[in-house]
Design an enzyme around this catalytic site. Structure first.
Site, PDB file in Angstrom:
ATOM      1  N   LYS A   1      -4.513   5.222   8.497  1.00 38.51           N
ATOM      2  CA  LYS A   1      -5.242   5.789   7.300  1.00 38.51           C
ATOM      3  C   LYS A   1      -5.456   7.321   7.389  1.00 38.51           C
ATOM      4  O   LYS A   1      -6.124   7.717   8.641  1.00 38.51           O
ATOM      5  CB  LYS A   1      -6.573   5.078   7.050  1.00 38.51           C
ATOM      6  CG  LYS A   1      -7.185   5.094   5.748  1.00 38.51           C
ATOM      7  CD  LYS A   1      -8.287   4.213   5.612  1.00 38.51           C
ATOM      8  CE  LYS A   1      -9.005   4.635   4.357  1.00 38.51           C
ATOM      9  NZ  LYS A   1     -10.165   3.604   3.904  1.00 38.51           N
TER      10      LYS A   1
ATOM     11  N   SER B   1     -12.619  -2.870  -0.076  1.00 39.66           N
ATOM     12  CA  SER B   1     -12.773  -2.303   1.408  1.00 39.66           C
ATOM     13  C   SER B   1     -14.330  -1.727   1.357  1.00 39.66           C
ATOM     14  O   SER B   1     -14.710  -1.047   0.653  1.00 39.66           O
ATOM     15  CB  SER B   1     -12.001  -1.084   1.395  1.00 39.66           C
ATOM     16  OG  SER B   1     -10.410  -1.611   1.679  1.00 39.66           O
TER      17      SER B   1
ATOM     18  N   ARG C   1       0.982  -1.181  -0.017  1.00 41.37           N
ATOM     19  CA  ARG C   1      -0.173  -0.078   0.153  1.00 41.37           C
ATOM     20  C   ARG C   1       0.765   1.394  -0.025  1.00 41.37           C
ATOM     21  O   ARG C   1       1.807   1.493   0.861  1.00 41.37           O
ATOM     22  CB  ARG C   1      -0.830   0.123   1.114  1.00 41.37           C
ATOM     23  CG  ARG C   1      -2.043   0.997   1.521  1.00 41.37           C
ATOM     24  CD  ARG C   1      -2.875   0.726   2.583  1.00 41.37           C
ATOM     25  NE  ARG C   1      -3.956   1.569   2.951  1.00 41.37           N
ATOM     26  CZ  ARG C   1      -3.706   2.945   3.434  1.00 41.37           C
ATOM     27  NH1 ARG C   1      -2.643   3.302   4.091  1.00 41.37           N
ATOM     28  NH2 ARG C   1      -4.619   3.795   3.805  1.00 41.37           N
TER      29      ARG C   1
HETATM   30  N1  TZP Z   1      -8.459   0.769   5.982  1.00 40.39           N
HETATM   31  C1  TZP Z   1      -9.369   0.721   6.935  1.00 40.39           C
HETATM   32  S1  TZP Z   1      -8.442   1.066   8.329  1.00 40.39           S
HETATM   33  C2  TZP Z   1      -6.972   1.084   7.635  1.00 40.39           C
HETATM   34  C3  TZP Z   1      -7.021   0.830   6.244  1.00 40.39           C
HETATM   35  C4  TZP Z   1      -6.082   0.874   5.313  1.00 40.39           C
HETATM   36  C5  TZP Z   1      -5.630   1.028   8.229  1.00 40.39           C
HETATM   37  C6  TZP Z   1      -5.099  -0.015   9.125  1.00 40.39           C
HETATM   38  O1  TZP Z   1      -3.865   0.201   9.756  1.00 40.39           O
HETATM   39  P1  TZP Z   1      -3.555  -0.139  11.197  1.00 40.39           P
HETATM   40  O2  TZP Z   1      -2.129   0.466  11.445  1.00 40.39           O
HETATM   41  O3  TZP Z   1      -3.522  -1.677  11.153  1.00 40.39           O
HETATM   42  O4  TZP Z   1      -4.854   0.427  12.095  1.00 40.39           O
END
Ligand code: TZP
Ligand code: MG
Length: 209
Positions: free
Chosen positions: A137, A108, A39
């Site tokens: 995010k 998602s 990502r």
């Molecule tokens: N989509 C929803 S939450 C997120 C994404 C890409 C981030 C998740 O990252 P982390 O560090 O595991 O909370």
């Protein structure tokens, strides 16, 4: 559209880790990862293509599968194992048409309506979240929580379900109890560059039934 999802689904991040995607992928594989998503929110398409090519080479050398976040064009150009799409990316139908039947396509979703709608699309898995607070995010959707996760589980049949957002060593179990088939994790796996393999291995052990 069956798909065998491992219980821990790591995602790389070059904002959180000083390591490259390829280096993160290698450490994650050393920790036991078999499916990894890369990502990238900063690089240009040209840069991300190069980084993804290097990461894919590492993944395939170790028989792991690599999913590209957002970029159907880069997944197609590299013959990656699949793509992970968000609500504003190219549609699942278009991605499926371009990448073919064998590609892994994840999507998602952030509320029950989106998840139910996603279950009608040619996806291999649905991601749902954020389940918990996350600072990884930018501009995340509101925290959805475990109760919503349980409702999503009940509304999407047997389609593989990935919980994402704020998952850690302590709360991962609750996501599985609410019906997730896998947990996707970024910060708790990759933000300490010297501990990626160790963190991954620890998570695998914690979530193995
Ligand atoms: N989509 C929803 S939450 C997120 C994404 C890409 C981030 C998740 O990252 P982390 O560090 O595991 O909370
Ligand atoms: Mg996206």
């Amino acid at each position: 559209m069956g798909f065998d999802l491992p219980r821990v689904y790591p995602i790389t991040d070059t904002r959180l880790s000083e390591l490259s995607h390829a280096e993160q992928v290698l450490h994650l594989i050393r920790g036991g990862a078999t499916l990894i998503q890369i990502r990238e929110k900063d690089a240009t398409a040209r840069e991300f293509y190069q980084q993804a090519a290097a990461a894919l080479e590492v993944a395939h050398r170790h028989k792991a599968r690599l999913i590209i976040n957002d970029r159907v064009d880069i997944a197609l150009a590299l013959n990656a194992d699949g793509v992970h799409l968000g609500q504003t990316d190219l549609s699942v139908e278009v991605a499926r048409r371009l990448l073919g039947e064998d590609a892994i396509i994840g999507f998602s979703t952030h509320d029950i309506t989106q998840a139910t709608q996603a279950a009608t699309l040619p996806v291999n898995y649905i991601a749902f979240g954020p389940i918990f607070e996350t600072s990884t995010k930018e501009n995340p959707d509101p925290v959805a929580g475990l109760i919503a996760l349980r409702k999503v589980r009940a509304s999407i049949g047997s389609l593989p379900l990935v919980a994402i957002g704020g998952i850690n060593q302590t709360n991962a179990r609750s996501a599985f109890e609410a019906g997730a088939d896998a947990v996707a994790m970024i910060s708790k796996l990759v933000s300490q560059p010297t501990k990626i393999a160790e963190n991954m291995r620890e998570m695998q052990i914690l979530v193995t039934p």
